[in-house]
Design a protein around this motif. Structure first.
Motif, mmCIF file in Angstrom:
data_model
loop_
_atom_site.group_PDB
_atom_site.id
_atom_site.type_symbol
_atom_site.label_atom_id
_atom_site.label_comp_id
_atom_site.label_asym_id
_atom_site.label_seq_id
_atom_site.Cartn_x
_atom_site.Cartn_y
_atom_site.Cartn_z
ATOM 1 N N VAL A 194 40.217 28.353 34.467
ATOM 2 C CA VAL A 194 40.572 28.405 35.397
ATOM 3 C C VAL A 194 40.134 29.962 35.400
ATOM 4 N N THR A 195 40.983 30.655 34.695
ATOM 5 C CA THR A 195 41.039 32.476 33.733
ATOM 6 C C THR A 195 39.468 32.862 34.386
ATOM 7 N N LEU A 196 38.300 32.017 33.458
ATOM 8 C CA LEU A 196 37.099 32.372 32.904
ATOM 9 C C LEU A 196 36.810 32.645 34.536
ATOM 10 N N MET A 197 36.547 31.111 35.258
ATOM 11 C CA MET A 197 35.954 31.061 36.799
ATOM 12 C C MET A 197 37.038 32.413 37.369
ATOM 13 N N VAL A 198 37.491 32.384 37.179
ATOM 14 C CA VAL A 198 37.973 33.655 38.345
ATOM 15 C C VAL A 198 37.543 34.873 37.698
ATOM 16 N N LEU A 199 36.994 35.421 36.559
ATOM 17 C CA LEU A 199 36.567 36.280 36.011
ATOM 18 C C LEU A 199 35.441 36.987 36.746
ATOM 19 N N ALA A 200 34.382 34.876 36.932
ATOM 20 C CA ALA A 200 32.853 35.209 36.719
ATOM 21 C C ALA A 200 32.790 35.436 38.195
ATOM 22 N N ALA A 201 34.116 35.252 39.067
ATOM 23 C CA ALA A 201 34.016 35.058 40.657
ATOM 24 C C ALA A 201 33.990 37.217 41.457
ATOM 25 N N VAL A 202 35.218 37.575 40.313
ATOM 26 C CA VAL A 202 35.404 38.659 40.214
ATOM 27 C C VAL A 202 34.638 39.774 39.601
ATOM 28 N N LEU A 203 33.479 39.714 38.920
ATOM 29 C CA LEU A 203 31.907 39.962 38.381
ATOM 30 C C LEU A 203 31.076 40.135 39.051
ATOM 31 N N LEU A 204 31.335 38.947 40.175
ATOM 32 C CA LEU A 204 30.253 38.692 40.639
ATOM 33 C C LEU A 204 30.252 39.692 41.842
ATOM 34 N N VAL A 205 31.520 39.493 43.044
ATOM 35 C CA VAL A 205 31.742 40.087 43.638
ATOM 36 C C VAL A 205 31.481 41.492 43.672
ATOM 37 N N GLY A 206 31.843 42.311 42.380
ATOM 38 C CA GLY A 206 32.057 43.344 41.575
ATOM 39 C C GLY A 206 30.431 44.096 42.147
ATOM 40 N N LEU A 207 30.018 43.842 41.458
ATOM 41 C CA LEU A 207 28.382 43.645 41.448
ATOM 42 C C LEU A 207 27.869 43.473 42.709
ATOM 43 N N GLY A 208 27.635 43.194 43.900
ATOM 44 C CA GLY A 208 27.634 42.799 44.467
ATOM 45 C C GLY A 208 28.211 44.088 45.589
ATOM 46 N N LEU A 209 28.959 44.513 45.681
ATOM 47 C CA LEU A 209 29.571 45.543 46.141
ATOM 48 C C LEU A 209 30.249 47.227 45.578
ATOM 49 N N ALA A 210 30.136 47.394 44.330
ATOM 50 C CA ALA A 210 29.410 48.327 44.194
ATOM 51 C C ALA A 210 28.902 49.035 44.347
ATOM 52 N N PRO A 211 27.684 48.797 44.393
ATOM 53 C CA PRO A 211 26.428 49.834 44.049
ATOM 54 C C PRO A 211 26.299 50.063 45.543
ATOM 55 N N PRO A 212 26.605 49.795 47.119
ATOM 56 C CA PRO A 212 26.634 50.459 47.905
ATOM 57 C C PRO A 212 28.382 50.782 48.235
ATOM 58 N N LEU A 213 29.415 50.550 47.519
ATOM 59 C CA LEU A 213 30.188 51.324 47.862
ATOM 60 C C LEU A 213 30.237 53.198 47.075
#
Length: 75
Positions: A40-59
């Motif tokens: 579960v920890t690895l899945m949450v970390l992967a989800a956070v990284l995926l969202v971060g990669l999607g949101l960081a460049p436009p921000l």
């Protein structure tokens, strides 16, 4: 381990190599899972990284544009 009489392995199936010799596979015991907590920890970390990669460049892009506008620079 090869039986000299039959040429077959005693522990199950075998494969033939490119030169026709038998290759015996040895089964190994391994852990079936990482454990529920770690999984579960690895899945949450992967989800956070995926969202971060999607949101960081436009921000970051918007922050740079706003900073330029405050300084009076052209777009």
């Amino acid at each position: 381990i090869c039986d000299p009489d039959t040429g077959c392995t005693s522990a199950g199936g075998s494969l033939l190599s490119s030169d026709g010799q038998q290759i015996a596979g040895v089964p190994l015991a391994s852990a079936t899972s990482l454990g529920d907590g770690m999984q579960v920890t690895l899945m949450v970390l992967a989800a956070v990284l995926l969202v971060g990669l999607g949101l960081a460049p436009p921000l970051i892009s918007q922050a740079i544009i706003r900073r330029r506008d405050r300084r009076g620079g052209a777009r």
